[in-house]
Design a protein around this motif. Structure first.
Motif, PDB file in Angstrom:
ATOM      1  N   LEU A   1       2.814  -3.380  -4.194  1.00  0.00           N
ATOM      2  CA  LEU A   1       3.678  -2.969  -5.304  1.00  0.00           C
ATOM      3  C   LEU A   1       4.916  -2.225  -4.806  1.00  0.00           C
ATOM      4  O   LEU A   1       5.998  -2.328  -5.405  1.00  0.00           O
ATOM      5  CB  LEU A   1       2.883  -2.092  -6.275  1.00  0.00           C
ATOM      6  N   ASP A   2       4.778  -1.485  -3.720  1.00  0.00           N
ATOM      7  CA  ASP A   2       5.948  -0.799  -3.171  1.00  0.00           C
ATOM      8  C   ASP A   2       6.951  -1.770  -2.553  1.00  0.00           C
ATOM      9  O   ASP A   2       8.162  -1.478  -2.489  1.00  0.00           O
ATOM     10  CB  ASP A   2       5.508   0.215  -2.107  1.00  0.00           C
ATOM     11  N   THR A   3       6.471  -2.927  -2.111  1.00  0.00           N
ATOM     12  CA  THR A   3       7.344  -3.897  -1.462  1.00  0.00           C
ATOM     13  C   THR A   3       8.243  -4.621  -2.461  1.00  0.00           C
ATOM     14  O   THR A   3       9.234  -5.255  -2.054  1.00  0.00           O
ATOM     15  CB  THR A   3       6.503  -4.917  -0.670  1.00  0.00           C
ATOM     16  N   PHE A   4       7.954  -4.550  -3.760  1.00  0.00           N
ATOM     17  CA  PHE A   4       8.813  -5.180  -4.759  1.00  0.00           C
ATOM     18  C   PHE A   4      10.225  -4.591  -4.732  1.00  0.00           C
ATOM     19  O   PHE A   4      11.193  -5.246  -5.131  1.00  0.00           O
ATOM     20  CB  PHE A   4       8.215  -5.022  -6.159  1.00  0.00           C
ATOM     21  N   LYS A   5      10.366  -3.367  -4.260  1.00  0.00           N
ATOM     22  CA  LYS A   5      11.685  -2.764  -4.173  1.00  0.00           C
ATOM     23  C   LYS A   5      12.515  -3.385  -3.050  1.00  0.00           C
ATOM     24  O   LYS A   5      13.736  -3.345  -3.088  1.00  0.00           O
ATOM     25  CB  LYS A   5      11.545  -1.262  -3.927  1.00  0.00           C
TER      26      LYS A   5
ATOM     27  N   TRP B   1      -3.047  -3.441  -2.783  1.00  0.00           N
ATOM     28  CA  TRP B   1      -2.294  -3.293  -4.040  1.00  0.00           C
ATOM     29  C   TRP B   1      -1.166  -2.276  -3.912  1.00  0.00           C
ATOM     30  O   TRP B   1      -0.064  -2.485  -4.441  1.00  0.00           O
ATOM     31  CB  TRP B   1      -3.236  -2.889  -5.171  1.00  0.00           C
TER      32      TRP B   1
ATOM     33  N   ALA C   1       6.480  -9.374  -1.449  1.00  0.00           N
ATOM     34  CA  ALA C   1       5.553  -8.606  -2.292  1.00  0.00           C
ATOM     35  C   ALA C   1       4.538  -9.516  -2.976  1.00  0.00           C
ATOM     36  O   ALA C   1       3.357  -9.173  -3.108  1.00  0.00           O
ATOM     37  CB  ALA C   1       6.343  -7.812  -3.328  1.00  0.00           C
TER      38      ALA C   1
ATOM     39  N   LEU D   1       0.583  -9.517  -2.624  1.00  0.00           N
ATOM     40  CA  LEU D   1      -0.303  -9.486  -3.788  1.00  0.00           C
ATOM     41  C   LEU D   1      -1.423 -10.523  -3.673  1.00  0.00           C
ATOM     42  O   LEU D   1      -2.555 -10.285  -4.102  1.00  0.00           O
ATOM     43  CB  LEU D   1       0.501  -9.725  -5.069  1.00  0.00           C
TER      44      LEU D   1
END
Length: 331
Positions: A245-249, A241, A255, A259
């Motif tokens: 979530l950090d990969t969404f940037k 998790w 990302a 998930l």
């Protein structure tokens, strides 16, 4: 001469005097004739007061009868369920005996291995024989099947982790060490999960073994902690998790794939905890204990042929050394 010849012939005759059919009780004489049928006919329709049932008492009796019938129905349903379980167990044993006859093997002979189900083009034979419907009692088949599905979900989570780590390394500047670690986890934890917690619970229900129950509880408890770390996704350990979530940037598709890996690890973790609780309830209800597991381990180790040969060799070596020492000291 009583009729009036001058009276009007169309006039109605006077009404006759009514005579009582039964004289009053006070006017009856003891010497008169007594009709035994008249009093019986009148008293037959009247019930004695002692035989009359009050409405409330009748309702109480009806409620008591209903409760008794309900209890008997529950008892019959319970016995019918027990009979169904025994019948299924008998059918399972009959199928097992039929399989042994078809394969031409005796009851104590090993059955042909069928797990893992490898295709025939691969020159590798299966390593274990596994058939839940044949080897596991009927009342434990659902629990063992659930544990098997949990194992498969965990293997799926490891596969998705490898794929997510690969795309994370290519398209989101992920580390190559995370991909190597994901491959090592898939190659190592998949067989270890089968051998060290699913196979023990399978043999525990098959052989009614308390020792295998203890192995299952010990290994799966620490594996749940390990899977929880994988689910969180700390650093580059696994696609969980936190790093998803950090990969969404950086990249939204990568990302989302990470998930999916985190969700699969979460489902596997919940399944492991559920299997642990379900097996523990059956373990406590069946009356197993640590003393029984210790006794089974001792009996199993001492009955092993290799252990017996090693113990015999050690005893002979000790006896020979003692004899040599005694002989040297004497002469």
């Amino acid at each position: 001469m009583q009729e009036n010849p001058f009276a009007d012939p169309f006039d109605a005759p006077p009404p006759a005097a009514t005579v009582p059919t039964q004289p009053p009780a006070a006017a009856t004489n003891s010497n008169e004739e007594f009709n035994p049928f008249s009093n019986r006919a009148g008293s037959s329709n009247v019930q004695p007061a002692a035989n009359r049932v009050a409405p409330s008492e009748f309702g109480t009796k009806t409620a008591g009868m209903d409760d008794e019938l309900f209890r008997k129905q529950q008892e019959l349903e319970r016995r019918a369920q027990e009979l169904r379980i025994r019948e299924e167990e008998l059918d399972r044993r009959q199928r097992n005996a039929a399989n042994n006859l078809n394969t031409g093997a005796s009851n104590n002979a090993p059955r042909p291995h069928n797990w893992p189900p490898l295709p025939t083009i691969i020159p590798v034979e299966p390593c274990f024989y596994q058939d839940i419907e044949v080897e596991i009692p009927v009342q434990f088949q659902k629990t063992v099947t659930f544990a098997y599905y949990v194992f498969l979900v965990y293997v799926l989570a490891l596969v998705v982790n490898v794929v997510a780590s690969l795309f994370y390394m290519i398209f989101a500047s992920g580390s190559i060490g995370q991909l190597f670690l994901a491959c090592i986890q898939l190659a190592l934890f998949s067989p270890c999960s089968f051998l060290f917690w699913f196979r023990p619970v399978y043999k525990a229900f098959r052989n009614d073994s308390s020792f295998n129950f203890m192995v299952f509880f010990f290994v799966l408890f620490f594996h749940c902690i390990f899977t929880f770390v994988q689910t969180l996704g700390l650093s580059s350990y696994a696609c969980g998790w936190i790093n998803a979530l950090d990969t969404f940037k950086t990249s939204i598709p990568i990302a989302l794939l990470m998930l999916v890996s985190a969700i699969t690890f979460t489902v596997a973790l919940i399944g492991m905890l559920t299997a642990l609780v379900r097996v523990h309830r059956l373990y406590r209800g069946a009356g197993f204990s640590i003393d029984k597991a210790r006794q089974e381990f001792t009996n199993g180790v001492m009955s092993d042929a290799g252990v017996q040969r090693a113990a015999t060799a050690a005893t002979q070596a000790a006896a020979g050394a003692a004899f040599n020492q005694a002989a040297q000291g004497r002469f």
